[in-house]
Design an enzyme around this catalytic site. Structure first.
Site, PDB file in Angstrom:
ATOM      1  N   LYS A   1       0.811  -1.226   0.000  1.00  0.00           N
ATOM      2  CA  LYS A   1       0.000   0.000   0.000  1.00  0.00           C
ATOM      3  C   LYS A   1       0.840   1.269   0.000  1.00  0.00           C
ATOM      4  O   LYS A   1       0.329   2.336  -0.294  1.00  0.00           O
ATOM      5  CB  LYS A   1      -1.053   0.039   1.125  1.00  0.00           C
ATOM      6  CG  LYS A   1      -0.760  -0.554   2.445  1.00  0.00           C
ATOM      7  CD  LYS A   1      -1.897  -0.234   3.429  1.00  0.00           C
ATOM      8  CE  LYS A   1      -2.718  -1.455   3.777  1.00  0.00           C
ATOM      9  NZ  LYS A   1      -3.624  -1.237   4.921  1.00  0.00           N
TER      10      LYS A   1
ATOM     11  N   ASN B   1      -4.812   1.817   0.000  1.00  0.00           N
ATOM     12  CA  ASN B   1      -5.221   0.401   0.040  1.00  0.00           C
ATOM     13  C   ASN B   1      -6.198   0.068  -1.090  1.00  0.00           C
ATOM     14  O   ASN B   1      -6.472  -1.102  -1.330  1.00  0.00           O
ATOM     15  CB  ASN B   1      -5.807   0.018   1.409  1.00  0.00           C
ATOM     16  CG  ASN B   1      -7.198   0.571   1.640  1.00  0.00           C
ATOM     17  OD1 ASN B   1      -7.526   1.652   1.146  1.00  0.00           O
ATOM     18  ND2 ASN B   1      -8.020  -0.151   2.368  1.00  0.00           N
TER      19      ASN B   1
ATOM     20  N   ASP C   1      -8.847   2.579   5.160  1.00  0.00           N
ATOM     21  CA  ASP C   1      -8.555   2.060   6.510  1.00  0.00           C
ATOM     22  C   ASP C   1      -9.054   3.020   7.596  1.00  0.00           C
ATOM     23  O   ASP C   1      -9.547   2.590   8.636  1.00  0.00           O
ATOM     24  CB  ASP C   1      -7.046   1.836   6.686  1.00  0.00           C
ATOM     25  CG  ASP C   1      -6.535   0.711   5.813  1.00  0.00           C
ATOM     26  OD1 ASP C   1      -7.286  -0.249   5.563  1.00  0.00           O
ATOM     27  OD2 ASP C   1      -5.369   0.788   5.363  1.00  0.00           O
TER      28      ASP C   1
ATOM     29  N   GLY D   1       2.620   2.831  14.209  1.00  0.00           N
ATOM     30  CA  GLY D   1       2.984   2.272  12.903  1.00  0.00           C
ATOM     31  C   GLY D   1       1.987   2.701  11.826  1.00  0.00           C
ATOM     32  O   GLY D   1       1.284   3.705  11.964  1.00  0.00           O
TER      33      GLY D   1
ATOM     34  N   MET E   1      -2.100 -10.471  19.339  1.00  0.00           N
ATOM     35  CA  MET E   1      -2.485 -11.265  18.156  1.00  0.00           C
ATOM     36  C   MET E   1      -2.082 -12.727  18.356  1.00  0.00           C
ATOM     37  O   MET E   1      -1.029 -12.996  18.958  1.00  0.00           O
ATOM     38  CB  MET E   1      -1.745 -10.687  16.937  1.00  0.00           C
ATOM     39  CG  MET E   1      -2.249 -11.163  15.598  1.00  0.00           C
ATOM     40  SD  MET E   1      -1.209 -10.519  14.272  1.00  0.00           S
ATOM     41  CE  MET E   1      -1.770  -8.845  14.192  1.00  0.00           C
TER      42      MET E   1
HETATM   43  P1  ATR Z   1       1.160  -1.789  11.056  1.00  0.00           P
HETATM   44  O1  ATR Z   1       1.276  -1.302   9.662  1.00  0.00           O
HETATM   45  O2  ATR Z   1       0.320  -3.025  11.191  1.00  0.00           O
HETATM   46  O3  ATR Z   1       0.751  -0.710  12.025  1.00  0.00           O
HETATM   47  P2  ATR Z   1       3.901  -1.494  11.885  1.00  0.00           P
HETATM   48  O4  ATR Z   1       4.009  -0.235  11.065  1.00  0.00           O
HETATM   49  O5  ATR Z   1       5.048  -2.458  11.876  1.00  0.00           O
HETATM   50  O6  ATR Z   1       2.620  -2.318  11.457  1.00  0.00           O
HETATM   51  O7  ATR Z   1       3.572  -1.075  13.403  1.00  0.00           O
HETATM   52  C1  ATR Z   1       3.428  -2.002  14.407  1.00  0.00           C
HETATM   53  C2  ATR Z   1       3.163  -1.282  15.726  1.00  0.00           C
HETATM   54  O8  ATR Z   1       3.048  -2.249  16.760  1.00  0.00           O
HETATM   55  C3  ATR Z   1       4.285  -0.348  16.141  1.00  0.00           C
HETATM   56  O9  ATR Z   1       3.753   0.719  16.890  1.00  0.00           O
HETATM   57  C4  ATR Z   1       5.135  -1.270  17.029  1.00  0.00           C
HETATM   58  O10 ATR Z   1       5.975  -0.598  17.940  1.00  0.00           O
HETATM   59  P3  ATR Z   1       7.470  -0.124  17.503  1.00  0.00           P
HETATM   60  O11 ATR Z   1       7.273   1.142  16.734  1.00  0.00           O
HETATM   61  O12 ATR Z   1       8.179   0.058  18.767  1.00  0.00           O
HETATM   62  O13 ATR Z   1       8.029  -1.245  16.654  1.00  0.00           O
HETATM   63  C5  ATR Z   1       4.045  -1.990  17.757  1.00  0.00           C
HETATM   64  N1  ATR Z   1       4.483  -3.264  18.326  1.00  0.00           N
HETATM   65  C6  ATR Z   1       4.731  -4.416  17.666  1.00  0.00           C
HETATM   66  N2  ATR Z   1       5.106  -5.382  18.521  1.00  0.00           N
HETATM   67  C7  ATR Z   1       5.100  -4.822  19.767  1.00  0.00           C
HETATM   68  C8  ATR Z   1       5.390  -5.300  21.084  1.00  0.00           C
HETATM   69  N3  ATR Z   1       5.751  -6.562  21.289  1.00  0.00           N
HETATM   70  N4  ATR Z   1       5.248  -4.449  22.111  1.00  0.00           N
HETATM   71  C9  ATR Z   1       4.865  -3.168  21.910  1.00  0.00           C
HETATM   72  N5  ATR Z   1       4.586  -2.652  20.704  1.00  0.00           N
HETATM   73  C10 ATR Z   1       4.707  -3.455  19.640  1.00  0.00           C
END
Ligand code: ATR
Length: 276
Positions: free
Chosen positions: A73, A94, A109, A134, A195
């Site tokens: 996307k 998207n 979204d 993210g 998840m």
């Molecule tokens: P998406 O497009 O699905 O939002 P992403 O851009 O990779 O995916 O973002 C994932 C988000 O989940 C981020 O805010 C990430 O935190 P970081 O910026 O520190 O990576 C957060 N995230 C993923 N796993 C995590 C964890 N175990 N604990 C806390 N935050 C998590």
């Protein structure tokens, strides 16, 4: 009956085989009796091949809609003729619509987040806490700011929260402890925490959720995440991740077909596909 006049829509991703979009859209076509006019498919496409898909779309008059999952996307934006200002601001497309060879990019979204939220709360001037910074957070924060909510963003990597907050005129917060969560009217998890298979995890380990709060999760597997269970236990209103999935899909359906989406039918298809 599918014919040479049938228009097709394709979701691309890597991987894409678990996508629920074909089930939702095709069920809606059948319900409305337009399954001779539209069909919705999925195809695994490597990110390096997104450009070729877009070129094919421009050349194929019946190729009506192109749906992109992460990270496509962002990649797809390079090759389009026009991008909706909202999608530009969010930084992701998207849904691509083929309008007589002109390829237009949209983002649905943010509507996926906004439509279910608006069923439960008037967001203007409400205090909202967003967990995560993210790609999904960008769409959620856009939706909240479009309704003039006061948004606080917290994230594991604090610098990303600061950056997102700066861009959308929100407040960053480095750490959230239990008591802090009380002041918010709405709390939304946009991270992947909770998840499956790590379904006992919650993005708010120590939380003080309360009645009259709206607790929303974008995670839809499991259906009821630990975070939502915490909210439910506190008597809060909870919004499941399936709602966002459904409503980004209904908004997209309307872009591709120009017909009002049969929300219940698409919801049922989604639940059936998820075996809920
Ligand atoms: P998406 O497009 O699905 O939002 P992403 O851009 O990779 O995916 O973002 C994932 C988000 O989940 C981020 O805010 C990430 O935190 P970081 O910026 O520190 O990576 C957060 N995230 C993923 N796993 C995590 C964890 N175990 N604990 C806390 N935050 C998590």
């Amino acid at each position: 009956m599918i014919s040479a006049q049938t228009q097709f829509c394709i979701i691309i991703g890597d991987p894409v085989s678990h996508s629920l979009s074909p089930a939702m859209h095709n069920a809606a076509y059948i319900h409305l009796g337009i399954d001779n006019k539209f069909v919705y498919l999925g195809s695994n496409v490597k990110i390096t091949d997104v450009k070729k898909v877009v070129e094919s779309m421009r050349a194929m008059s019946n190729f009506r809609g192109l749906t992109c999952t992460v990270p496509h996307k962002i990649e797809v934006m390079k090759y389009l003729d026009w991008i909706d200002p909202i999608a530009k601001k969010i930084g992701a497309v998207n849904s691509v619509v083929n309008d007589g060879g002109i390829l237009k990019g949209y983002n649905t979204d943010w509507l996926g987040a906004l439509i279910p939220l608006k069923k439960h709360i008037l967001l203007e001037n409400k205090k909202v806490l967003v967990l995560g910074a993210g790609g999904a957070a960008r769409a959620v924060v856009y939706a909240l700011r479009s309704e003039k909510a006061h948004v606080t963003i917290t994230n594991r990597t604090y610098e990303k929260a600061i950056e997102l907050a700066r861009e959308f005129e929100c407040k960053p917060k480095e750490k959230i402890d239990g008591a802090d969560t009380q002041i918010f009217d709405v709390i939304i998890n946009t991270t992947s925490v909770g998840m499956s298979p790590a379904k006992d995890n919650s993005p708010l380990e120590v939380s003080a959720l309360r009645k009259n709060q709206v607790i929303m999760d974008i995670v839809y597997s499991p259906y009821e995440t630990q975070f939502l269970k915490q909210g439910k236990k506190a008597g809060a209103t909870i919004i499941h991740g399936t709602e966002m999935l459904l409503h980004q899909g209904t908004a997209q359906f309307e872009l591709y077909t120009g017909v009002k989406a049969p929300v219940e039918v698409m919801g049922k298809a989604l639940f059936d596909a998820l075996s809920l």
